[in-house]
Design a protein around this motif. Sequence first.
Motif, PDB file in Angstrom:
ATOM      1  N   VAL A  27       0.840  -1.204   0.000  1.00 22.81           N
ATOM      2  CA  VAL A  27       0.000   0.000   0.000  1.00 22.81           C
ATOM      3  C   VAL A  27       0.878   1.259   0.000  1.00 22.81           C
ATOM      4  N   ARG A  31       1.191   3.629  -3.280  1.00 24.26           N
ATOM      5  CA  ARG A  31       0.736   5.024  -3.161  1.00 24.26           C
ATOM      6  C   ARG A  31       1.814   5.982  -3.652  1.00 24.26           C
ATOM      7  N   ALA A  34       1.765   5.882  -7.394  1.00 18.77           N
ATOM      8  CA  ALA A  34       0.607   6.588  -7.959  1.00 18.77           C
ATOM      9  C   ALA A  34       0.805   8.102  -7.869  1.00 18.77           C
ATOM     10  N   ILE A  35       1.273   8.577  -6.698  1.00 19.69           N
ATOM     11  CA  ILE A  35       1.459  10.032  -6.517  1.00 19.69           C
ATOM     12  C   ILE A  35       2.550  10.557  -7.452  1.00 19.69           C
ATOM     13  N   ASN A  88      -3.638   5.170 -12.812  1.00 19.17           N
ATOM     14  CA  ASN A  88      -3.106   5.381 -11.463  1.00 19.17           C
ATOM     15  C   ASN A  88      -4.176   5.771 -10.454  1.00 19.17           C
ATOM     16  N   TYR A  92      -4.377   4.227  -6.829  1.00 18.77           N
ATOM     17  CA  TYR A  92      -4.513   5.059  -5.640  1.00 18.77           C
ATOM     18  C   TYR A  92      -5.725   4.621  -4.798  1.00 18.77           C
ATOM     19  N   ARG A  93      -6.833   4.324  -5.518  1.00 17.74           N
ATOM     20  CA  ARG A  93      -8.044   3.859  -4.801  1.00 17.74           C
ATOM     21  C   ARG A  93      -7.756   2.539  -4.077  1.00 17.74           C
ATOM     22  N   THR A  95      -4.890   1.592  -2.855  1.00 16.29           N
ATOM     23  CA  THR A  95      -4.091   1.859  -1.651  1.00 16.29           C
ATOM     24  C   THR A  95      -4.963   2.456  -0.534  1.00 16.29           C
ATOM     25  N   ALA A  96      -5.846   3.387  -0.932  1.00 21.00           N
ATOM     26  CA  ALA A  96      -6.674   4.058   0.087  1.00 21.00           C
ATOM     27  C   ALA A  96      -7.623   3.053   0.758  1.00 21.00           C
ATOM     28  N   LYS A  99      -5.777   0.224   2.731  1.00 24.36           N
ATOM     29  CA  LYS A  99      -5.217   0.759   3.986  1.00 24.36           C
ATOM     30  C   LYS A  99      -6.317   0.849   5.046  1.00 24.36           C
TER      31      LYS A  99
ATOM     32  N   TYR B 128       6.349  -3.438  -6.178  1.00 22.25           N
ATOM     33  CA  TYR B 128       6.011  -2.022  -5.980  1.00 22.25           C
ATOM     34  C   TYR B 128       7.176  -1.234  -5.377  1.00 22.25           C
TER      35      TYR B 128
END
Lengths: 152, 158
Positions: A27, A31, A34-35, A88, A92-93, A95-96, A99, B128
């Motif tokens: 995660v 993230r 993605a960022i 991405n 990101y979704r 990871t959010a 988490k 990752y």
Amino acid sequence: MENENQLDSFFKISFDADAREHLKTIVLWARICAICAFISYTIALIVAIFGKTVSPTYSEQSYQVSSNLKTWTIASALISGIIGFAINYFLYRFTAEAKQGLDVVDQVKLNDGLINLKTYFKIIGVLFLIVLIIVGLVLLFVIIGSLGRGTY
Amino acid sequence: MEPNSTPGNLFDLQIDAQSNGHLFQAAKWAKFLSVVGFICCGLLAVYGIFAGILFGSISRNYNDSNPPFGAAANLGGAFVLVFAVAGAVLYFFPCLYLFRFGSKMQTALRNNDQNHLTNSFGNLKSFYKFLGILTIIGLALFFLEIIFVMIFASRAVY
């Protein structure tokens, strides 16, 4: 048989302590990826829009060429930006939601996160397939074209 | 045969039918992507080697008649060879991690194997991590490039 297997698996494999630790690191790094991707697409778009195309001469023709080049640069940055943002966004979704699922031990949230991970891989896979088909078609046309020219 | 598994706590996060399906699909696509990646790695390495050989033969042909051109061709060949092979090696590792994630996840879900599940997540983590570090390095180089371009552009103007 399939159902039995699924019910069986319900009680047999789980996100144990090691898997949860791995997921937390996944995660974190996903993230970051993605960022970084969001930032780089934004910068590439800004550079494409506000960057100047330098032309060695100031003739009418060179102005036309540099203006066409700028249009193509902006269009390619925009298209790759839209595709990259879409891909991405799912990462990101993932990871959010994963988490959140891991933090509050919420199975539904974790499953939602996994849907996004699946979609992320699926979109990249489909894009790769499209690119492979296009490359294959181009190669086929080149081969047919060169054979056609060779016979006459 | 008893599947290799450690029963988890009932109140823990479980691999239920839904997550099983999503993870299986993700693993399938990840495996496909990794196989395509391996092919691309191979093609990139072959391209680098062939380009190196081609530039080398061009350099040998022009060494007597046009030495500067021969030297430039030699340098260009070495440059393409090193970058293509380095790119292929660099691209190989994330593909390997992704392949291991995909295959181990599929095995884990088919055989209810907890060890394979944990290992598969470990490989996704490595994937990752590798990608993240590479992205950060790439972004840093991108920023440096922008700064250098701005410095050189301002010097060119004044």
